[in-house]
Design a protein around this motif. Structure first.
Motif, PDB file in Angstrom:
ATOM      1  N   HIS A  94       0.848  -1.206   0.000  1.00 45.84           N
ATOM      2  CA  HIS A  94       0.000   0.000   0.000  1.00 45.84           C
ATOM      3  C   HIS A  94       0.879   1.250   0.000  1.00 45.84           C
ATOM      4  N   HIS A  96       1.624   5.193  -2.273  1.00 38.15           N
ATOM      5  CA  HIS A  96       1.161   6.183  -3.269  1.00 38.15           C
ATOM      6  C   HIS A  96       2.420   6.941  -3.715  1.00 38.15           C
ATOM      7  N   ASP A 360       0.834   2.777   3.498  1.00 37.75           N
ATOM      8  CA  ASP A 360       0.227   4.048   3.066  1.00 37.75           C
ATOM      9  C   ASP A 360       1.289   5.139   2.885  1.00 37.75           C
TER      10      ASP A 360
HETATM   11 ZN   LIG Z   1      -3.755   4.850   0.839  1.00 34.04          ZN
END
Ligand SMILES: [Zn+2]
Length: 466
Positions: A94, A96, A360
């Motif tokens: 996960h 970005h 994240d």
């Molecule tokens: Zn995320």
């Protein structure tokens, strides 16, 4: 009499042989040099114990042998890392990589509107490099939406890495996250109505009803998505939704999973809320991302159905450490999620739910992904199980276990080394000293590029960095 040099006589004979036998001369490539990587210990991605005096033998892009005190063939290049632990390249399920949310929330939101997309893409190349240099040779990149832009920067980043134009991890990308009008993924959320001249539609990932959800999935696959990401509940870093309310209907989720799986793409869903998670699990999603408010009964359904949990502990940890960087409405959501997620994670570990390592990254600065390991250990996971989650488990979830995720003969040579022993001191995972991806050494010793660190410095100062 003319004297013909010996070399010319040789070539005449060769030419004659080619003429007579019809042999087509193909250049003979020398066998690629073997590389032997040595270290005191090795974690192979699946065994609970470490191999001592380890040697991994690599040729081309593959591992050709592995063992304790393995005989090293003559002519092999030897890389002796001493008091270190070899491991399969870490994976983060996960990230970005095209975004950076780590600075002040409002400053970041404003600069997202300032920076042209090409500049944001160039910045992303430093994030990719920081990630692979931290030992993460594979990432699943779960959503890349630059407000007001139709560009697929994550696809461009993945392709450029694959072509060798830039250095970064192997990427499986989701393009734009799919979600509801006004939901966590609505890029116009919190802005004045019609500021961008139109309501977002399926080309932005925003869809209503099963048919439009299918259209959004098809559109993303058409444009290069390897995996489908959707937001089925609210989120922390979105201004106008509640963190745990459902945002897709069961019928929309069923269409999402059916269409994605028909196209052989896995489905990862952003989900904090329990009701949305129950519905998503029944619809057949492959992983629940975050999962903050999941009750034990819901975790039990995940265990039964084999659904992965990607806990992203680093995201809440980072936000809680800098609450003043976020608007009051987001502070309240972050606090609620942080309180709930620790108990949820302990329950998931105790119950044996499959846990995929994911952080994240972008909520915190890229390259700090390994800090997730210590958070997992502090909440009850064993060091070896945490290492397995970032290697074999993630490879399984990503559908690439036949190629990577463990150190075995025939697999791609994604090999990293940490100073020390991560089973005795999990923070060794934050001290990666060697990174090889597909047989190519990306890092040995100090990081090669400080670009991401520089970008982070400007972010902290509030300069136009994010
Ligand atoms: Zn995320």
């Amino acid at each position: 009499m003319m004297i013909v040099p010996a070399c010319c006589r040789f070539w005449r004979r060769i030419s004659l042989a080619i003429l007579v036998l019809g042999i087509c001369p193909t250049p003979v490539r020398a066998a690629e040099q073997q590389i032997a990587v040595k270290a005191e210990r090795l974690f192979d991605g699946k065994s609970k114990t470490l191999l001592q005096n380890a040697v991994v033998l690599i040729q081309g892009d593959k591992i050709i042998d592995i063992g304790s005190n393995l005989a090293i063939p003559s002519g092999a290049q030897v890389i002796d890392l001493g008091d270190a632990t070899l491991a399969p390249g870490f994976m983060d399920a996960h990230t970005h990589l095209t975004l950076d949310y780590s600075g002040d929330y409002n400053v970041r939101r404003l600069h997202e509107l300032d920076l042209n997309v090409s500049e944001q893409a160039i910045r992303a190349t430093t994030f990719a490099r920081a990630t692979v240099e931290a030992g993460f040779t594979t990432v699943r990149d779960l959503g890349s939406h630059l407000v007001g832009s139709r560009e697929f920067v994550d696809v461009a980043l993945r392709n450029s890495i694959n072509k060798g134009l830039i250095v970064g991890p192997r990427m499986l990308v989701a393009t734009k996250g799919i979600g509801a009008v006004g939901g966590h993924f609505d890029p116009t959320n919190g802005f004045r109505d019609f500021l961008f001249g139109r309501e977002p539609d399926y080309t932005d990932g925003i869809a209503t009803g099963p048919d439009e959800i299918r259209k959004a999935v098809r559109f993303e696959v058409k444009n290069g998505a390897d995996v489908i990401k959707a937001a089925v509940s609210g989120g922390v870093l979105s201004l106008t939704d509640e963190v745990d309310t459902p945002q897709l209907t069961p019928a929309e989720m069923a269409a999402l999973v059916d269409e994605s799986h028909r196209l052989r793409k896995k489905v990862a869903v952003h989900c904090h809320g329990d009701q949305a998670a129950r519905e998503a699990i029944e619809a057949g999603v492959d992983s629940i991302e975050h999962g903050s408010f999941l009750k034990p009964e819901t975790l039990g359904r995940m265990k039964t159905k084999g659904t992965f949990l990607t806990p992203t502990l680093m995201a809440t940890e980072w936000i809680m450490g800098r609450l003043e960087n976020y608007p009051p409405a987001l502070q309240a959501k972050a606090k609620a999620a942080a309180v709930a997620r620790s108990e949820m994670f302990r329950n998931a570990v105790r119950m044996g739910v499959k846990i995929s390592f994911g952080t994240d990254a972008a909520v915190f600065p890229h390259g700090q992904n390994a800090k997730e390991f210590k958070l997992m250990i502090d909440l009850g996971m064993t060091p070896v199980d945490a290492l397995i989650s970032a290697t074999a488990n993630d490879a399984d979830l990503l559908g690439i276990a036949q190629k990577v995720g463990t150190l075995e003969k025939g697999k791609l040579a994604d090999v990293i080394a940490m100073a020390g022993d991560p089973t005795a001191d999990i923070e060794a995972t934050e001290r990666v000293v060697f990174v090889m991806k597909e047989g190519k050494v990306i890092r040995k010793g100090a990081p090669i590029v400080q670009g991401a660190a520089k970008a982070r410095e400007t972010t902290e100062e509030g300069a136009p960095a994010d």
